[in-house]
Structure formats: C-alpha cells, structure tokens
Design an enzyme around this catalytic site. Structure first.
Site, short mmCIF file in Angstrom:
data_model
loop_
_atom_site.label_atom_id
_atom_site.label_comp_id
_atom_site.label_asym_id
_atom_site.label_seq_id
_atom_site.Cartn_x
_atom_site.Cartn_y
_atom_site.Cartn_z
N THR A 24 -5.14 9.87 4.54
CA THR A 24 -3.70 10.21 4.26
C THR A 24 -3.84 11.69 3.92
OG1 THR A 24 -2.42 9.87 2.04
CG2 THR A 24 -4.70 9.56 1.93
N ASP A 25 -2.40 12.30 3.79
CA ASP A 25 -2.40 13.61 3.32
C ASP A 25 -2.80 13.85 2.02
OD1 ASP A 25 -0.05 12.54 2.62
OD2 ASP A 25 1.41 13.83 3.26
N GLU A 26 -2.62 12.84 0.87
CA GLU A 26 -2.71 12.93 -0.55
C GLU A 26 -4.18 13.46 -0.85
OE1 GLU A 26 -1.43 9.86 -2.80
OE2 GLU A 26 0.29 9.61 -1.72
N TYR A 74 -5.95 6.58 -6.40
CA TYR A 74 -6.14 6.34 -4.72
C TYR A 74 -6.32 7.38 -3.82
CZ TYR A 74 -3.53 6.04 -0.26
OH TYR A 74 -3.42 6.18 1.03
N LYS A 120 -9.55 7.72 -1.26
CA LYS A 120 -9.32 7.95 -0.03
C LYS A 120 -10.36 9.41 0.53
CE LYS A 120 -7.20 6.15 2.94
NZ LYS A 120 -7.61 5.22 3.81
N ASN A 138 4.81 7.05 5.63
CA ASN A 138 5.21 6.26 6.65
C ASN A 138 6.48 5.65 5.99
OD1 ASN A 138 3.02 5.42 8.93
ND2 ASN A 138 2.93 7.36 7.75
N GLU A 143 -6.69 -0.56 -0.15
CA GLU A 143 -5.80 -0.54 -1.21
C GLU A 143 -4.83 0.75 -1.13
OE1 GLU A 143 -4.97 -2.79 -3.32
OE2 GLU A 143 -6.59 -4.05 -2.54
P1 NAD Z 1 -0.88 -1.61 3.38
O1 NAD Z 1 -1.24 -1.81 1.89
O2 NAD Z 1 0.26 -1.95 3.74
O3 NAD Z 1 -2.12 -2.86 4.21
C1 NAD Z 1 -3.23 -2.61 3.99
C2 NAD Z 1 -4.07 -3.95 4.83
O4 NAD Z 1 -5.51 -4.10 4.18
C3 NAD Z 1 -3.46 -5.13 4.41
O5 NAD Z 1 -3.15 -5.74 5.27
C4 NAD Z 1 -4.60 -5.60 3.26
O6 NAD Z 1 -4.52 -7.18 3.44
C5 NAD Z 1 -5.82 -5.31 4.08
N1 NAD Z 1 -6.99 -4.97 3.14
C6 NAD Z 1 -6.72 -4.46 1.83
N2 NAD Z 1 -7.97 -4.70 1.28
C7 NAD Z 1 -8.83 -5.08 2.06
C8 NAD Z 1 -10.32 -5.56 2.34
N3 NAD Z 1 -10.88 -5.29 1.05
N4 NAD Z 1 -10.86 -5.99 3.40
C9 NAD Z 1 -10.21 -6.38 4.73
N5 NAD Z 1 -8.72 -6.02 4.34
C10 NAD Z 1 -8.20 -5.39 3.48
O7 NAD Z 1 -1.41 -0.25 3.67
P2 NAD Z 1 -0.78 0.59 4.80
O8 NAD Z 1 0.58 1.38 4.12
O9 NAD Z 1 -0.33 -0.04 6.12
O10 NAD Z 1 -1.91 1.92 5.07
C11 NAD Z 1 -2.81 1.68 5.91
C12 NAD Z 1 -3.99 2.62 6.03
O11 NAD Z 1 -3.13 4.10 6.40
C13 NAD Z 1 -4.62 2.86 4.65
O12 NAD Z 1 -5.95 3.19 4.71
C14 NAD Z 1 -3.92 4.16 3.81
O13 NAD Z 1 -4.57 4.86 3.17
C15 NAD Z 1 -3.29 4.87 5.22
N6 NAD Z 1 -2.06 5.51 4.90
C16 NAD Z 1 -0.87 5.02 4.59
C17 NAD Z 1 0.19 5.82 4.48
C18 NAD Z 1 1.49 5.11 4.13
O14 NAD Z 1 2.31 6.06 4.12
N7 NAD Z 1 1.78 4.03 3.96
C19 NAD Z 1 0.41 7.17 5.10
C20 NAD Z 1 -1.15 7.87 5.41
C21 NAD Z 1 -2.09 6.89 5.30
O1 DAU Z 2 1.37 10.59 1.64
C1 DAU Z 2 0.95 9.55 2.34
C2 DAU Z 2 0.91 8.27 1.10
O2 DAU Z 2 2.09 7.90 1.03
C3 DAU Z 2 0.08 7.25 1.57
O3 DAU Z 2 -1.44 7.69 1.61
C4 DAU Z 2 0.20 6.09 0.22
O4 DAU Z 2 -0.56 4.97 0.70
C5 DAU Z 2 1.66 5.66 0.45
O5 DAU Z 2 1.90 4.67 -0.71
C6 DAU Z 2 2.53 6.98 -0.01
O6 DAU Z 2 2.30 7.36 -1.33
P1 DAU Z 2 3.63 7.71 -2.11
O7 DAU Z 2 2.95 7.67 -3.60
O8 DAU Z 2 4.25 9.19 -1.78
O9 DAU Z 2 4.42 6.64 -1.90
P2 DAU Z 2 5.49 5.74 -2.79
O10 DAU Z 2 6.43 5.02 -1.84
O11 DAU Z 2 4.77 4.83 -3.78
O12 DAU Z 2 6.42 7.06 -3.54
C7 DAU Z 2 6.94 8.00 -2.70
C8 DAU Z 2 7.67 8.86 -3.85
O13 DAU Z 2 8.74 8.21 -4.58
C9 DAU Z 2 6.76 9.36 -4.94
O14 DAU Z 2 7.01 10.63 -5.16
C10 DAU Z 2 7.02 8.36 -5.94
C11 DAU Z 2 8.36 8.18 -5.89
N1 DAU Z 2 8.81 6.84 -6.48
C12 DAU Z 2 8.05 5.79 -6.03
C13 DAU Z 2 8.61 4.44 -6.54
C14 DAU Z 2 7.62 3.30 -6.08
C15 DAU Z 2 9.84 6.59 -7.19
O15 DAU Z 2 10.65 7.67 -7.49
N2 DAU Z 2 10.34 5.47 -7.70
C16 DAU Z 2 9.62 4.18 -7.36
O16 DAU Z 2 10.05 3.16 -7.68
#
Ligand code: NAD
Ligand code: DAU
Length: 360
Positions: free
Chosen positions: A136-138, A162, A166, A192, A86
């Site tokens: 994640t860096d979070e 979240y 992680k 990303n 998630e």
């Molecule tokens: P996403 O939410 O787009 O995708 C998550 C995927 O995991 C989905 O396909 C979902 O169906 C699957 N999933 C969720 N719960 C599951 C379960 N219980 N069993 C099997 N599959 C399940 O996420 P994302 O943005 O692609 O992130 C992927 C990974 O990278 C995560 O671990 C996230 O913490 C990490 N990450 C994301 C970012 C970012 O900016 N998006 C940055 C750094 C790290």
């Molecule tokens: O840093 C890596 C993380 O980046 C990942 O681990 C997470 O999975 C990914 O969701 C992302 O987290 P953020 O919380 O940084 O991403 P988000 O796109 O939700 O929000 C980016 C920034 O924008 C954050 O400071 C909150 C702000 N924001 C977000 C939304 C959805 C807004 O100002 N308005 C919005 O509606």
C-alpha cells in the site's frame, strides 16, 4: 505467456477476487487461491471463476506454516501473488494484534514456505519463479497539500498499526530478496474502489448507508485526500508487474484521481441521485461530520512514472465512470451486500461509529 500456476493469497477478498476473475477470464493460467475466509473473504466474490477447472481453492490461513508448505507441495506453483492481509485502518486501531499476526508473521511464513519450495526447484524453474508482494501507499506516511507525490524512494513513515504492519512486511520481502536471493517484485498502490468491496470502506459504506437513509459519517472536516483507482485497473497493473517487472524492484500504482473525502461522498450522493432517486430529497442531506480517525493521514498521492514509463501501464477508468459502475453494481447486487452484512458486521459498525456520535 505460457500456462503458469499462480498462488494468489487473499483471492476471496476485494482486490484478490478481481485478480482471480481476470486471470481466469483473460489468461490460460491456473490459479491456486489461498484464503482463510475471514470476515473480509467471500467465495461469492469469485463469481464465474469459483467453479472453473483452472481455479483451485485452498482454505488456508497464512499463519499456518505447515499448511502453506502442503499447498506448495500439492500445487507446484510458478509464482506467488501475496494479497492476504488484514486491510482496514479503523479495525487496526481497535485491535492491532491480528494485523501483526497476519500481515507480518503471515508474510514471513509465506516467504519461508516460498523459499523452501523455490530452493528445491531445478535451475530453470528457480530463475523464472517470482514472489509478488502487494502493498500500500500508506507505508510512506502522509503528505501536505503542496508536497510532491510519493515515489518509490520516499522514506517509509507509516502512521497506523495497519500501515506499520504493511511496512514491516515490505521490509521482510526485500530482506528475503537480498539475503536469500528469492526473486521478488513489490507494488505499493493507492485507494481502490469498485464492485465486491467490503462495506466497511468509505465508498461502499456510503452507498449502502445512503440507500437505507442512514447518516453518511465523514471523519473530521472531510478534507483528507486519497488517490482513487478502479480495482480492475489495479488488477491489470499487478498482472503487468508479475509478468514484466524487474526482479527486486518496487512499483508505485495510483489512479491519478486525487479527491477529498467530502468530494468523494458528494460524488457518491450525486451518482445515487441519478441512479436511485430518493423521494425524501438529495442524498447529501445525510452527510454527518463525526469524530476524526486517530492519527488520520492527511493526503496520499502517487508518482506512477516508473510503472507507466517502464511497463506502459496506466489507469484506464476515470473516477466518474468507475464510480458510476460501482454504484450500479451495488444497486444490482443487493443479495451480495445483504449476505456480507452479518451480525459481526453490525457489531463492527456499532464499535466504530457508536462513540463517534454518528446516528447509525
Ligand atoms: P480485503 O480485506 O478485502 O481482503 C483480504 C483477504 O485476505 C480476504 O479474503 C481474507 O479472507 C484474506 N485473509 C485475511 N487474513 C488471512 C490469513 N491470515 N490467511 C489467509 N487469508 C487471509 O483486502 P483488499 O482490500 O482486497 O486488499 C488486498 C491487499 O491489497 C492487502 O494486502 C492490502 O494491504 C493491499 N492494498 C489494498 C488497497 C485497497 O484500497 N483496498 C490498496 C493498496 C493495497
Ligand atoms: O491507500 C491505500 C489504502 O486505502 C489501503 O492500503 C487500505 O487497505 C484501504 O482500506 C484504504 O485505506 P483508507 O484508510 O484510506 O480507506 P477507508 O476507505 O477506510 O477510508 C478512506 C478515507 O475516508 C479515509 O480518509 C477515512 C475516511 N472515512 C472512512 C470511513 C470508513 C470517513 O470519512 N468515514 C468513514 O466512515
């Protein structure tokens, strides 16, 4: 690298599907894609990889240990890349339980299924096996404007449900390495962006709202800072670490592109002004400042010297060119965006923005 069989969890999500597409396009490996297809997973994001003979899709929930064990028995992998999670901070604030269930308990299940399988292999296969945990860096918490960026030695201080989940999963992976000797590598990456990102996250939400003439809801003052990495660059980094990373090590991955949220939203608007001009005027007119995210992290920034010095990886895409590609992808793939914005999506928008006073 000779042909490998790689389990990728979360391979129907945003980053996972980019990794799967790259593996199919650029290597000879077999991908075993393990994904429960939650609201965030979508087989359509796999594009050309979906029906490829080297792509095996297993619709399995990582919370189901018996099913994971079957996947290992049936597919005999050489490595695991664990992305299933998630992933949305705001959803973790509204409903944290599933974050603990999937990100913590699900990771423990996957570690146990991996360990049981690994222990049964012959010495050569055991030595070459690898569990790559994608994080994640979070987990490091947040930074003040003048603080140095996160290194791999920055102490953990997660803020949201979240990031706490992680962080817990990272600790489990390191414990399985130290206690049981499971070969692992970990990566902690910054924000990303790119094609196929679910439109609950900042950049796609802003693109799609703008195209519909809806408000662009910026939390607080819009001065929180994130470091943006194009998703294809992240996928390359993950492949580098899987192949060349040192056993037991962590690698930070970042985009060298720190921006305030307001700068990002303005850049989205300016890109749309060029690519899809609106007769009503510049898209910036739609920006609306709304109630802040509780516990909102101020700034993330990454020191990527370990991965760049040791593994010669660095981001290739600049933020402006990556954003241009992203905006154009959403313009050209409105069928994909329409299909993911189901009734459940609309309910989420109401839950997250209704109380913030955003006119969505
Ligand atoms: P996403 O939410 O787009 O995708 C998550 C995927 O995991 C989905 O396909 C979902 O169906 C699957 N999933 C969720 N719960 C599951 C379960 N219980 N069993 C099997 N599959 C399940 O996420 P994302 O943005 O692609 O992130 C992927 C990974 O990278 C995560 O671990 C996230 O913490 C990490 N990450 C994301 C970012 C970012 O900016 N998006 C940055 C750094 C790290
Ligand atoms: O840093 C890596 C993380 O980046 C990942 O681990 C997470 O999975 C990914 O969701 C992302 O987290 P953020 O919380 O940084 O991403 P988000 O796109 O939700 O929000 C980016 C920034 O924008 C954050 O400071 C909150 C702000 N924001 C977000 C939304 C959805 C807004 O100002 N308005 C919005 O509606």
């Amino acid at each position: 690298m000779s042909r490998k069989r790689i389990v990728i969890t979360g391979g129907a999500g945003f980053i996972g599907s980019a990794v799967v597409r790259q593996f199919i396009r650029e290597t000879d490996n077999v991908v075993i894609n393990v994904d429960a297809l939650t609201y965030a997973g979508n087989p359509e994001s796999l594009a050309e990889a979906r029906d490829h003979p080297r792509h095996v899709f297993e619709q399995v929930d990582i919370r189901n240990r018996a099913e994971l064990e079957r996947v290992f028995r049936d597919n005999k992998p050489d490595a695991v890349m664990h992305l299933a999670a998630e992933s949305h901070v705001d959803r973790s604030i509204e409903g944290p339980a599933v974050f603990v269930e999937t990100n913590v308990a699900g990771t423990q299940n996957l570690l146990e299924a991996s360990r049981a399988y690994w222990a049964e292999q012959d010495a050569e296969k055991r030595d070459n096996f690898r569990f790559h945990h994608v994080s994640t860096d979070e987990v490091y918490g947040d930074l003040d404007p003048d603080d140095p960026p996160f290194t791999e030695d920055t102490p953990y201080a997660p803020s949201s449900p979240y990031s706490a989940s992680k962080a817990a999963s990272d600790h489990l992976v390191r414990a399985w390495h130290r206690t049981y000797g499971l070969p692992v590598v970990l990566t902690n990456c910054s924000n990303n962006y790119g094609p196929y990102q679910f439109p609950e996250k900042l950049i796609p939400l802003m693109i799609l709202n703008a195209l519909e003439g809806k408000p662009l809801p910026v939390y607080g003052q819009g001065d929180n800072v994130r470091d943006w990495l194009y998703v294809e660059d992240h996928a390359y980094a993950l492949r580098h670490v899987l192949e060349k990373g040192v056993d037991g090590r962590t690698y930070n991955i970042g985009g060298r592109s720190e921006r305030t949220n307001l700068e990002v939203v303005r850049a989205v608007c300016a890109t749309l002004d060029r690519a899809a001009p609106d007769s009503e005027g510049a898209y910036e007119r739609l920006i609306q400042f709304v109630e802040d995210r509780p516990g909102h992290d101020r700034r993330y920034a990454i020191d990527d010297s370990r991965i760049s010095d040791e593994l010669s990886w660095q981001p290739r895409e600049r933020f402006d060119t990556g954003l241009e590609k992203t905006v154009r992808w959403y313009l050209e793939n409105q069928a994909w965006t329409e299909r993911v914005r189901t009734g459940a999506y609309r309910e989420w928008i109401e839950t997250n923005y209704g109380h913030r006073g955003a006119l969505i």
